[in-house]
Scaffold this active site. Structure first.
Site, PDB file in Angstrom:
ATOM      1  N   ARG A   1      30.722  40.805  43.855  1.00 54.25           N
ATOM      2  CA  ARG A   1      31.955  40.485  43.152  1.00 54.25           C
ATOM      3  C   ARG A   1      33.067  40.295  44.184  1.00 54.25           C
ATOM      4  NH1 ARG A   1      36.002  43.841  39.076  1.00 54.25           N
ATOM      5  NH2 ARG A   1      37.192  41.981  38.486  1.00 54.25           N
ATOM      6  N   HIS A   2      33.895  39.281  43.970  1.00 56.75           N
ATOM      7  CA  HIS A   2      35.000  38.989  44.894  1.00 56.75           C
ATOM      8  C   HIS A   2      35.890  40.217  45.082  1.00 56.75           C
ATOM      9  CE1 HIS A   2      37.971  38.925  41.650  1.00 56.75           C
ATOM     10  NE2 HIS A   2      37.090  38.236  40.946  1.00 56.75           N
TER      11      HIS A   2
ATOM     12  N   GLN B   1      39.401  42.475  45.385  1.00 59.91           N
ATOM     13  CA  GLN B   1      40.490  42.688  44.429  1.00 59.91           C
ATOM     14  C   GLN B   1      41.572  41.613  44.577  1.00 59.91           C
ATOM     15  OE1 GLN B   1      43.774  45.549  45.114  1.00 59.91           O
ATOM     16  NE2 GLN B   1      42.819  46.752  43.478  1.00 59.91           N
TER      17      GLN B   1
ATOM     18  N   ASN C   1      43.904  41.294  39.128  1.00 64.34           N
ATOM     19  CA  ASN C   1      43.152  42.515  38.841  1.00 64.34           C
ATOM     20  C   ASN C   1      44.095  43.707  38.721  1.00 64.34           C
ATOM     21  OD1 ASN C   1      40.409  41.559  41.052  1.00 64.34           O
ATOM     22  ND2 ASN C   1      40.634  41.194  38.866  1.00 64.34           N
TER      23      ASN C   1
ATOM     24  N   ARG D   1      39.571  33.141  45.513  1.00 65.33           N
ATOM     25  CA  ARG D   1      39.166  34.544  45.646  1.00 65.33           C
ATOM     26  C   ARG D   1      37.672  34.658  45.962  1.00 65.33           C
ATOM     27  NH1 ARG D   1      39.953  33.391  40.227  1.00 65.33           N
ATOM     28  NH2 ARG D   1      38.456  34.154  38.679  1.00 65.33           N
TER      29      ARG D   1
ATOM     30  N   GLU E   1      33.951  31.905  36.720  1.00 63.42           N
ATOM     31  CA  GLU E   1      34.042  32.921  35.675  1.00 63.42           C
ATOM     32  C   GLU E   1      34.178  32.233  34.318  1.00 63.42           C
ATOM     33  OE1 GLU E   1      33.433  35.623  34.316  1.00 63.42           O
ATOM     34  OE2 GLU E   1      34.739  37.095  35.319  1.00 63.42           O
ATOM     35  N   GLN E   2      34.027  33.010  33.252  1.00 57.18           N
ATOM     36  CA  GLN E   2      34.303  32.504  31.908  1.00 57.18           C
ATOM     37  C   GLN E   2      35.698  31.881  31.867  1.00 57.18           C
ATOM     38  OE1 GLN E   2      34.353  35.586  28.936  1.00 57.18           O
ATOM     39  NE2 GLN E   2      35.181  34.258  27.337  1.00 57.18           N
ATOM     40  N   PHE E   3      35.835  30.771  31.141  1.00 59.67           N
ATOM     41  CA  PHE E   3      37.142  30.159  30.935  1.00 59.67           C
ATOM     42  C   PHE E   3      37.793  30.801  29.710  1.00 59.67           C
ATOM     43  CE2 PHE E   3      39.669  26.259  29.482  1.00 59.67           C
ATOM     44  CZ  PHE E   3      40.732  26.558  30.322  1.00 59.67           C
TER      45      PHE E   3
END
Length: 218
Positions: A10-11, A13, A17, A60, A88-90
């Site tokens: 996962r990218h 922070q 976030n 990111r 990611e989800q839009f």
């Protein structure tokens, strides 16, 4: 098509976030901690040989991926394949909105005022569908739209002619995407109401026909 191991990070922070804002296709920079998240992931993976690397076309994700590859000492790939398929989800109209307020708008008509309540009663796929229904423009991705795109993303890796059986692939991804992958492939073994940590590592076995979870959110 080949059998490979995906090292999914996962990218680091970001400011969104910290601010508890939805961050799908929108962008915010890595924080100082986020840069450290990426550097720590790079140090952790510095002895893993990655034949290829992938990430979404968000800064990111790309910054995290390039930081990891820069730190690598195992003669890995030196560049990353950047593609919108890995986004990611839009969240449509709710991009950049407060997460708690948005999931209230999406879930409250169904008697479920939080993301956790939606997932506990139904699943993450239903949360996507509720959000699209709540979006006044209906631009947010529903579950079917999301997985149509992500199936293409995984097939992009499967059909990468540079890969051979047993190779390792770096994939820098996103929080809701990791939860979605666990929901589809994790056989109910993981708590989907808790978001994976920034910079965390998840390992997946990608086969020509399936995805198997090796480890999650380590």
């Amino acid at each position: 098509m080949t059998d490979v191991t995906l090292y999914v990070v996962r990218h680091g922070q970001t400011y969104y976030n910290i601010y508890n804002k939805l961050q799908g296709w929108s962008n915010s920079p890595l924080t100082e901690k986020g840069i450290l998240d990426a550097q720590r992931a790079g140090d952790r993976l510095k002895n893993v040989t990655f034949k290829t690397a992938y990430c979404s076309d968000t800064t990111r994700a790309e910054q995290t991926a390039r930081t990891i590859l820069t730190a690598n000492e195992a003669h890995s790939a030196t560049d990353v394949t950047v593609s919108p398929l890995f986004r990611e989800q839009f969240y449509g109209y709710y991009e950049g909105a407060n997460m708690d307020e948005t999931w209230y708008v999406a879930g409250a008509p169904h008697g479920l005022p939080t993301f956790k309540a939606i997932v506990n009663q139904y699943d993450i796929g239903t949360a996507k569908d509720f959000l699209k229904a709540a979006d006044p423009f209906h631009d947010a991705e529903n579950n079917e739209e999301y997985w149509t795109r992500w199936d293409q993303a995984l097939d992009t890796i499967r059909h990468d002619s540079r890969l051979e059986d047993g190779d390792n692939v770096l994939l820098v991804s996103h929080g809701n995407t990791l939860l979605s992958l666990m929901e589809r492939y994790g056989d109910g073994a993981y708590d989907l109401t808790e978001r994976p940590k920034n910079g965390s590592l998840t390992k997946l076995a990608l086969t020509p026909a399936d995805v198997q979870v090796i480890s999650y959110n380590e």
